[in-house]
Design an enzyme around this catalytic site. Sequence first.
Site, PDB file in Angstrom:
ATOM      1  N   HIS A 137      67.468 -20.938 -26.585  1.00  0.00           N
ATOM      2  CA  HIS A 137      68.117 -21.337 -25.335  1.00  0.00           C
ATOM      3  C   HIS A 137      67.929 -20.305 -24.229  1.00  0.00           C
ATOM      4  O   HIS A 137      68.136 -20.614 -23.057  1.00  0.00           O
ATOM      5  CB  HIS A 137      69.606 -21.636 -25.569  1.00  0.00           C
ATOM      6  CG  HIS A 137      70.456 -20.432 -25.813  1.00  0.00           C
ATOM      7  ND1 HIS A 137      70.854 -20.024 -27.071  1.00  0.00           N
ATOM      8  CD2 HIS A 137      71.012 -19.536 -24.963  1.00  0.00           C
ATOM      9  CE1 HIS A 137      71.604 -18.952 -26.981  1.00  0.00           C
ATOM     10  NE2 HIS A 137      71.724 -18.630 -25.706  1.00  0.00           N
ATOM     11  N   ASP A 167      67.520 -22.650 -32.900  1.00  0.00           N
ATOM     12  CA  ASP A 167      67.802 -21.830 -31.725  1.00  0.00           C
ATOM     13  C   ASP A 167      67.165 -20.454 -31.843  1.00  0.00           C
ATOM     14  O   ASP A 167      67.791 -19.433 -31.553  1.00  0.00           O
ATOM     15  CB  ASP A 167      69.310 -21.700 -31.481  1.00  0.00           C
ATOM     16  CG  ASP A 167      69.628 -21.207 -30.075  1.00  0.00           C
ATOM     17  OD1 ASP A 167      68.756 -21.345 -29.194  1.00  0.00           O
ATOM     18  OD2 ASP A 167      70.732 -20.669 -29.859  1.00  0.00           O
ATOM     19  N   SER A 242      73.046 -13.068 -26.170  1.00  0.00           N
ATOM     20  CA  SER A 242      72.263 -14.009 -26.967  1.00  0.00           C
ATOM     21  C   SER A 242      70.879 -13.445 -27.256  1.00  0.00           C
ATOM     22  O   SER A 242      70.157 -13.030 -26.352  1.00  0.00           O
ATOM     23  CB  SER A 242      72.121 -15.336 -26.230  1.00  0.00           C
ATOM     24  OG  SER A 242      73.357 -15.987 -26.107  1.00  0.00           O
TER      25      SER A 242
END
Length: 496
Positions: A137, A167, A242
């Site tokens: 993402h 992901d 992230s």
Amino acid sequence: MRAGRLAFVVVGIWLAAMAVAVRSWAQEEPKGEGLSEVLTDMLRGAEDATNPAVEGLEKRVPFGREDMQLSFAPLVKNTAPAVVNVYASSKVQARSPFEGDPFFERFFGGQMPPRVQSSLGSGVLVDPSGIVVTNFHVIRDADEVKVATSDGREFASKVLLKDEQLDLAVLKIEAKDPFPVVPFGDSDALEVGDLVLAIGNPFGVGQTTTSGIVSALARTHVGVSDFGFFIQTDAAINPGNSGGALINMGGQMIGINTAIYSRSGGSIGIGFAIPSNMVRAVVESAKNGSDFFERPFIGAAFEEVDAQIAESLGMERPSGALVGSVTSNGPAARAGLKPGDVVLSFNGAAIEHVDALGYRLATQAIGNVVNLEILSQGDRKTVEVALERAPEGAITTEFTIEGRNPFAGARVAALSPRLAQRLGMATDTTGVVIIDIARNSPAAGFGFMPRDIVREINGETIDTADKLRQVAGVNTRWWRFTIERKGQILRQMLRY
């Protein structure tokens, strides 16, 4: 009794302290018999007297200077240089407010300059040659991805592999000298309560390290991606973290920080990371030259075991993965698995839910033979299953739809088990699927999405990719079509 015992302990501590002081004045204090040790022994004795459960635990009071100066700093110095910042940017064509108006278009034009969208995340160097792992993402739909190292250098990167279902994405950067790396740890060896560090770039403020513990393992239904086997930690993770590293006390990466549960957008102590064993399998696939993560094919579909199913099968509690269907002549069928069987363990590791089985399968290499303990018609038995590559089926031809129609810009192909696996779909799914969509194309404008299965156009059943191209080439302004998206049937009629 409790008050009397406490008074006895306090008096005992005072007497011990006085005795140590007297020995110290007389220069007769034996080595290793300081106040810290005496107090530790006294407090341990007091705890043991009231709580037998602490017997055998090596605990002590941190009285010495060395104990008070313990720090994670050496660990951070060894690992932080391998954690990088990832900058992704994409150009989006803006729609002009005068588009379609012949008068205003003449003076102001029908096109507006594209605007640039950017995102910021973190990544981890896992190979000295410059292989970086981050989240999918973070680089989603990016036209350009740059990587900045902790020493201030910036590199253009190439995307080697990306997997939306997990992901995860693997990038490659180039330099003359080897890059610092964080070695992989064994995420299966983690236990709840283990100390961990989270390193990343939250909110773009710069590289930041936070500490915490492993709060839980094998978390499912997080809502981040289709992957369902997360490590939960209370180490502070915020937007920008992230793709960063979750580090154990041995300086090894045991997870990639992925998401947080938050109502405000900031950390409230519930963060999730993808286990390193899963990350390692994806990296190995990228190193071997694959542009997608190819999972082993077992030839069976599995479902959750709920309370009613468990009761009907005579199980004490809901656990395991229920075999829903078996592909004929596939690995599972040859091993003797049948619909209605329940997989209880995988190579000795208990399978608590269906996502755990998916995780165990995905971390295995194609060609491995695994042992499954199953419950079949009330009997427990162990079977061996050889993991294979998903069948390619007929030769799959991919092409992009062109012309004036709502599907223009969509790249389509007939589904095969391998293509379905590549797209993160069930391997027994059939039909003509949209693989990708060109940005700013009619297909993108009408809301089509990758993994949409085109079932019907203008009354014609679409069973091959050539049939889709043929029907899309018909000269008409009215379009009626049916697509299947995530198991739901959607029908639409429009004029174009």
